[in-house]
Design a protein around this motif. Structure first.
Motif, mmCIF file in Angstrom:
data_model
loop_
_atom_site.group_PDB
_atom_site.id
_atom_site.type_symbol
_atom_site.label_atom_id
_atom_site.label_comp_id
_atom_site.label_asym_id
_atom_site.label_seq_id
_atom_site.Cartn_x
_atom_site.Cartn_y
_atom_site.Cartn_z
ATOM 1 N N ALA A 160 29.915 40.243 38.193
ATOM 2 C CA ALA A 160 29.482 40.648 39.341
ATOM 3 C C ALA A 160 28.203 41.440 39.657
ATOM 4 N N ILE A 161 27.498 40.543 40.178
ATOM 5 C CA ILE A 161 25.778 41.088 40.407
ATOM 6 C C ILE A 161 25.281 41.478 41.780
ATOM 7 N N PRO A 162 25.294 42.310 41.837
ATOM 8 C CA PRO A 162 24.774 42.528 43.634
ATOM 9 C C PRO A 162 23.160 42.348 43.675
ATOM 10 N N PHE A 163 22.990 42.653 44.627
ATOM 11 C CA PHE A 163 21.148 42.759 44.592
ATOM 12 C C PHE A 163 20.801 43.383 43.891
ATOM 13 N N ILE A 164 18.961 42.968 43.373
ATOM 14 C CA ILE A 164 18.714 43.292 42.008
ATOM 15 C C ILE A 164 17.623 43.783 42.382
ATOM 16 N N ARG A 165 17.457 45.042 42.517
ATOM 17 C CA ARG A 165 15.935 46.222 42.465
ATOM 18 C C ARG A 165 15.310 45.762 41.109
ATOM 19 N N PRO A 166 13.512 45.047 41.820
ATOM 20 C CA PRO A 166 13.041 45.095 40.699
ATOM 21 C C PRO A 166 12.945 46.256 39.470
ATOM 22 N N HIS B 146 48.226 43.055 49.074
ATOM 23 C CA HIS B 146 48.726 42.660 47.842
ATOM 24 C C HIS B 146 47.158 41.720 47.168
ATOM 25 N N CYS B 147 47.065 41.921 47.978
ATOM 26 C CA CYS B 147 45.000 41.077 47.612
ATOM 27 C C CYS B 147 43.807 41.888 47.290
ATOM 28 N N GLN B 148 43.297 41.834 46.423
ATOM 29 C CA GLN B 148 42.790 42.455 45.510
ATOM 30 C C GLN B 148 40.839 42.114 46.800
ATOM 31 N N LEU B 149 39.909 42.990 46.554
ATOM 32 C CA LEU B 149 38.513 42.956 46.886
ATOM 33 C C LEU B 149 37.378 43.371 45.860
ATOM 34 N N VAL B 150 36.837 42.807 46.491
ATOM 35 C CA VAL B 150 35.609 42.683 45.157
ATOM 36 C C VAL B 150 33.915 42.948 46.283
ATOM 37 N N VAL B 151 32.859 44.114 46.249
ATOM 38 C CA VAL B 151 32.756 44.179 47.311
ATOM 39 C C VAL B 151 30.791 44.563 46.582
ATOM 40 N N LEU B 152 30.299 43.597 47.185
ATOM 41 C CA LEU B 152 29.207 43.370 45.955
ATOM 42 C C LEU B 152 27.767 44.226 47.308
ATOM 43 N N THR C 154 43.552 27.873 25.810
ATOM 44 C CA THR C 154 42.701 28.042 27.138
ATOM 45 C C THR C 154 41.618 28.985 27.378
ATOM 46 N N ARG C 155 41.477 28.998 28.249
ATOM 47 C CA ARG C 155 39.677 29.752 29.171
ATOM 48 C C ARG C 155 40.273 30.349 30.431
ATOM 49 N N LEU C 156 39.857 31.816 30.597
ATOM 50 C CA LEU C 156 39.870 32.006 31.862
ATOM 51 C C LEU C 156 38.676 31.530 32.494
ATOM 52 N N PRO C 157 38.528 31.347 33.986
ATOM 53 C CA PRO C 157 37.209 31.217 34.900
ATOM 54 C C PRO C 157 36.407 32.229 35.115
ATOM 55 N N ILE C 158 35.286 31.550 35.452
ATOM 56 C CA ILE C 158 34.722 32.677 34.922
ATOM 57 C C ILE C 158 33.481 32.282 37.241
ATOM 58 N N ILE C 159 33.542 33.537 37.612
ATOM 59 C CA ILE C 159 33.495 34.182 38.641
ATOM 60 C C ILE C 159 31.665 34.825 38.938
ATOM 61 N N ALA C 160 30.571 34.190 39.057
ATOM 62 C CA ALA C 160 29.766 34.989 38.819
ATOM 63 C C ALA C 160 28.719 34.883 41.181
ATOM 64 N N THR C 161 28.359 35.892 40.602
ATOM 65 C CA THR C 161 27.893 36.215 42.524
ATOM 66 C C THR C 161 26.437 36.574 42.379
#
Length: 466
Positions: free
Chosen positions: A132-138, A74-80, A184-191
């Motif tokens: 969620a921001i992955p590797f950015i290609r130009p 029951h642990c979620q996964l975020v893959v970039l 209140t607000r939710l925390p923001i997690i960027a990548t």
């Protein structure tokens, strides 16, 4: 909410002819145990899941098996996606993996909902907004125009990346406050998967030139509560900020990382903000060591380094056994650590300070290490020694040089004085990186085909025997 930040797994990597599969499998087993014992709500992998865009079949199986096992906890996964990953390969399994509590972000998307979303814990009522921001290609975010100088291209690209982060962050801010009636607000997690200015790199990190941009200023990141970065293999804070971090790779991917303590980051959020970060050190699944020596002290230096490494490993075993968290995860963690393949064999890189070229050097080293628990993977003269040799006496073998060093040596012969020459240099660097990546992909494909053929032959043989 508690999350694990990790990155740069490089599943499928071969290291001077050695497979890293046993180390990677032990790491993934260890990570699942940590997610249980540390009561983790989600794991974020900030890029470079695989070492190449066409990873061998065993690496893909390892990846999917990990996802299936993690889903059961029951642990979620975020893959970039990172610069080593194939967008197409990661995309093809996106939808089915969503059924296994996994979000895969393989590329920049026009659909903002694919990159900005609310992550709901499957264990508690906690939530967080993921930017969620992955590797950015130009080509994903900027258009180039004829006549632009290298500096103009660099400035426009940096501005485009900054704007991309800001647009997504503004969307994340809206989600953070949506449905929060109590104020209140939710925390923001960027990548992110890129190099920031001032980051400490290692030999295994392939330079990312996003177009002509070599490094991104940390000051241009938005004001997220936590920014999980990938690409740099040494764990570190960015600009000494607790909330902007590289987790580093879980295993040493080059010999100059041999003495780097590998770790994951555990970030905890309370009342809509980051409340705590801690590093959780990984055990060493395969010891590596560098021996910097001279011909006169070759034997003594090798013996000293090996003895020191053995003491270090014994101390690590003791600390794992005595760890307070060992009670919940000690059985599997201790077993995988004690039974790691090649525990008796330390992989060595021997770098010699000598301008001489000795044909009997390999024989000498073989005799020295004969009774030692080591396997020598690399023997080379130091770069300084090679450079100090008179040009008419230089006897540098290709085995002592990386592909990058060969390319750099050729580039050094050219004049790069004018703006036009600098633009040509930039184009050649970009072309070289493209060709190097294509070659790596082709080699990986051959490896995959070879493994598939061997597996098929083995299966056929067993069938015939029956």
């Amino acid at each position: 909410m508690r999350i694990i930040h990790t990155s740069d797994w490089h599943l499928g990597q071969h290291f001077y002819g050695k497979s890293r599969a046993p180390e990677h499998q032990q790491f993934l087993n260890w990570l699942i145990e940590q997610s249980k014992s540390q009561q983790i709500d989600a794991i974020i992998v900030a890029g470079d899941i695989f070492d190449t865009g066409t990873p061998p079949s065993y690496a893909r199986e390892m990846y999917f098996d990990f996802i299936a096992k993690l889903h059961q906890t029951h642990c979620q996964l975020v893959v970039l996606a990172g610069n080593h990953d194939s967008v197409a390969m990661l995309t093809e399994s996106q939808k089915i993996l969503q059924q296994l509590s996994t979000r895969v972000i393989s590329a920049v998307s026009d659909n903002m909902a694919e990159q900005v979303f609310v992550l709901n814990s499957l264990k508690t009522e906690q939530q967080a907004v993921i930017c969620a921001i992955p590797f950015i290609r130009p080509r994903d975010i900027v258009k180039s125009y004829a006549g632009q100088s290298a500096n103009q291209k660099q400035r426009s690209l940096q501005q485009a990346i900054t704007e991309h982060y800001q647009v997504l962050f503004e969307q994340a801010q809206g989600l953070s406050q949506l449905n929060q009636a109590d104020g209140t607000r939710l925390p923001i997690i960027a990548t992110g998967h890129l190099t920031t200015i001032g980051a400490s790199t290692s030999e295994s990190v392939r330079d990312i030139y996003i177009g002509t941009l070599e490094a991104f200023p940390a000051s241009e990141f938005p004001a997220a509560d936590y920014i999980a970065l990938g690409h740099i293999h040494r764990p570190q804070k960015v600009t000494k900020s607790e909330h902007i971090r590289y987790s580093g790779s879980p295993i040493a991917l080059s010999f100059d990382e041999a003495n780097t303590q590998k770790s994951i980051v555990i970030a905890e959020f309370n009342n809509g903000e980051l409340s705590n970060t801690e590093l959780c050190n990984l055990p060493c699944f395969q010891p590596l060591a560098m021996v910097k020596t001279h011909l006169e002290t070759l034997s003594e230096d090798i013996t000293r380094v090996v003895e020191s490494k053995n003491i270090e490993l014994k101390n690590e075993d003791s600390s794992i056994a005595e760890s307070p968290s060992a009670e919940s995860s000690s059985v599997e963690a201790k077993i995988t650590h004690d039974e790691r393949p090649g525990q008796e064999k330390i992989w060595l890189d021997i770098e010699i300070e000598s301008a001489e070229y000795l044909q009997d050097l390999s024989v000498r080293i073989e005799q020295i290490v004969k009774a030692l628990p080591v396997e020598v993977l690399l023997v080379r003269r130091s770069k300084k020694s090679r450079q100090q040799m008179p040009s008419h006496e230089k006897k540098v073998t290709l085995s002592e040089l990386s592909v990058q060093e060969v390319f750099d040596a050729r580039m050094a012969l050219e004049p790069w004085d004018s703006d036009e020459q600098q633009q040509r240099k930039t184009r050649l660097n970009s072309l070289y990186l493209t060709i190097a990546e294509q070659t790596q992909l082709a080699n990986s494909s051959k490896q995959s085909l070879s493994e598939h053929s061997e597996a098929h032959s083995s299966s056929t043989s067993k069938t015939e025997q029956k």
